[in-house]
Design an enzyme around this catalytic site. Structure first.
Site, short mmCIF file in Angstrom:
data_model
loop_
_atom_site.label_atom_id
_atom_site.label_comp_id
_atom_site.label_asym_id
_atom_site.label_seq_id
_atom_site.Cartn_x
_atom_site.Cartn_y
_atom_site.Cartn_z
N ASP A 227 0.78 -1.30 0.08
CA ASP A 227 -0.01 0.06 -0.21
C ASP A 227 0.95 1.37 0.00
OD1 ASP A 227 -2.19 1.24 -0.06
OD2 ASP A 227 -3.03 0.52 1.84
N HIS B 20 -9.51 -1.24 -8.22
CA HIS B 20 -9.48 -0.34 -7.22
C HIS B 20 -8.32 0.89 -7.68
CE1 HIS B 20 -9.00 1.57 -3.38
NE2 HIS B 20 -7.89 1.28 -3.10
#
Length: 520
Positions: free
Chosen positions: A247, A386
């Site tokens: 991330d 996403h």
């Protein structure tokens, strides 16, 4: 002398006759020099700028930004090793402001401190933000020019697609007045895995000691309504969120501050900092160099996600994938990245961990390919992935637009237990303490969630609707299209794996505004 130094000197003089003020200066004045970085260095993320005393220009600025006066968490992204959120309510504004006025001088951490060499970093960083009701409670009634901040996140929740019946009670309404953010590097398996020197037991208690200081100093003037601990995951999973994906790779760079990486969006400072170049909103002068912080507690249903990807595992044309490899491929297409951080736009068939770990390459793409039709081809990356929904790149305007924000969240909760893995059911709360900074909430977080992730027809100008963001899209019918490369028009009914359970909108003022406006 810099403003913060001047205020610190003034506070020190006052402290001579006021023991409580002297105590509030203790952490800053007597700390042991740090020898290890306060922030993590995770795979796939590029280096942060290092601000040395030689780098600092007049008035504590770097490239025109007053880094001595900007709260540090705004700049650092998803690099916290340990973090603690204290959501509070002010009971006695006069007493609270009296303590804050001195505490902030010595303890609120600037960007210059947080991005300094380790020996100049604090043992624990401390930042503070206020909700609209918190600002009002402290007598700050100026209009900050953001209607979503003014109303609070609970009023916005249904528009975000949230089911407010499952929000935690503390976040319902507007009772939270502010949040203290405490962060440090503490002795843990995470640090050992990253080959960072294991800290002493004294250092391991830094956050607890700073929290204890706050409780002692503010006393009955406040109430901590809710506290949340968060931390980087252990071992090789450090830098990965709970589903297992790296991330924090695609945060934007501020124009003129640091060196942007290939493919990294470069935005005007005013996209993140209020009142800076690129922010045209009318605001009070004291709001300069603040930022709106969006906090969301996002529960992640990891065993359920793992089971769903296995049950719907993809297969390649040669039928050579195992079920687990097919599940990994499906998960990668849902995110738009493999767990290593390698984008499917550059590695569409198999993971490439070397690519994922390389910040010079892992963000250098824009969904376009020679001979590929941007309006219809999802073979490299689904329209519903996403990373494509929340950062559309060539699907919209390209990289350098005002529609960006800096994400700075940290995972919370323990690792999945053997019992949860066996039953495919989450029984323990875990997820992401989502934090995002921007100068206009409507341009950053709200656009990403409500206008992009939740909109079936986004990205625009495609031959078919993408459906919802396959990971964070909220809606009664969670349909996502394009997940199967071999049947790109196939619709998937995707279960909900990310569940918002609360949140609030805060404003992190500049340090001088904390002292001179909120504590005045």
């Amino acid at each position: 002398m810099h403003l913060k130094q001047l205020l610190a000197a003034s506070a020190a003089l006052l402290a001579i006759s006021q023991p409580s003020l002297a105590y509030s200066l203790r952490r800053a004045a007597t700390k042991t020099p740090r020898t290890t970085p306060i922030l993590g260095s995770f795979p796939g993320q590029g280096p942060l700028p290092i601000i040395s005393q030689a780098t600092l220009q007049s008035a504590g600025t770097v490239d025109g930004l007053p880094v001595d006066n900007i709260q540090g968490d705004i700049f650092v992204g998803m690099r916290k090793l340990q973090e603690r959120f204290l959501f509070f309510q002010v009971n006695n504004a006069t007493a609270f402001k009296s303590v804050l006025r001195t505490y902030a001088v010595a303890n609120i951490t600037s960007a210059a401190q947080l991005l300094a060499e380790p020996s100049s970093q604090p043992l624990t960083f401390v930042n503070v933000g206020f909700s609209q009701t918190g600002a009002t409670a402290l007598g700050v009634t100026d209009d900050l020019g953001d209607s979503f901040f003014s109303a609070g996140q609970f009023a916005d929740a249904e528009s975000l697609g949230d089911d407010t019946s499952i929000w935690e009670d503390v976040f319902k309404g507007t009772s939270i007045h502010g949040v203290f953010l405490l962060g440090s590097s503490e002795a843990s398996s995470t640090l050992s895995a990253l080959k960072i020197h294991v800290l002493t037991s004294f250092q391991a208690s830094f956050i607890a000691e700073y929290e204890s200081d706050l409780e002692t100093l503010f006393g009955s003037s406040w109430t901590v309504l809710y506290a949340l601990s968060a931390a980087a995951r252990p071992g090789a999973e450090a830098g990965h969120e709970h589903f297992g994906f790296v991330d924090g790779i695609s945060n934007p760079a501020l124009d003129g501050f640091g060196t942007p990486l290939p493919g990294q969006a470069v935005v005007d400072p005013g996209v993140i900092l209020t009142g800076e170049s690129g922010d045209a909103t009318t605001r009070p002068s004291w709001a300069l160099d603040g930022s709106f912080m969006v906090f969301r507690k996002l529960q992640q249903l990891v065993p359920e996600f793992n089971k769903w990807t296995l049950d719907n595992a993809l297969q390649n044309n040669a039928s050579t994938l195992t079920v687990q490899e097919g599940a990994d491929l499906l998960g990668a297409r849902m995110f738009g990245r493999w767990k290593s951080g390698a984008p499917t736009d550059l590695a569409p068939e198999v993971d490439d961990p070397t690519l994922g770990a390389d910040p010079e390459r892992n963000n250098n793409f824009n969904f376009t390919h020679p001979g590929s039709d941007l309006t219809s081809d999802q073979s490299y990356c689904p329209f519903s992935a996403h990373i494509r929904k929340t950062n559309p790149r060539a699907d919209l305007f390209g990289l350098d637009t005002a529609l960006h924000a800096i994400r700075a969240g940290t995972p919370y909760g323990p690792e999945v237990t053997d019992a949860e893995s066996s039953s495919n059911v989450s029984t323990i709360d875990r997820g992401l303490a989502f934090v995002e900074y921007q100068s206009i909430i409507a341009n950053g977080f709200r656009r990403q969630q409500a206008i992009w992730a939740n909109a079936p027809a986004f990205p625009p100008d495609k031959t078919l609707n993408a459906g919802l963001d396959a990971i964070i899209g909220q809606g009664s019918a969670r349909i996502s299209v394009g997940l199967n490369e071999d049947n790109q028009t196939e619709s998937y009914s995707v279960a909900t794996f990310v569940v918002p359970t609360g949140g609030e909108y805060f404003f992190l003022p500049s340090i001088s505004a904390v002292i001179g406006t909120f504590a005045a």
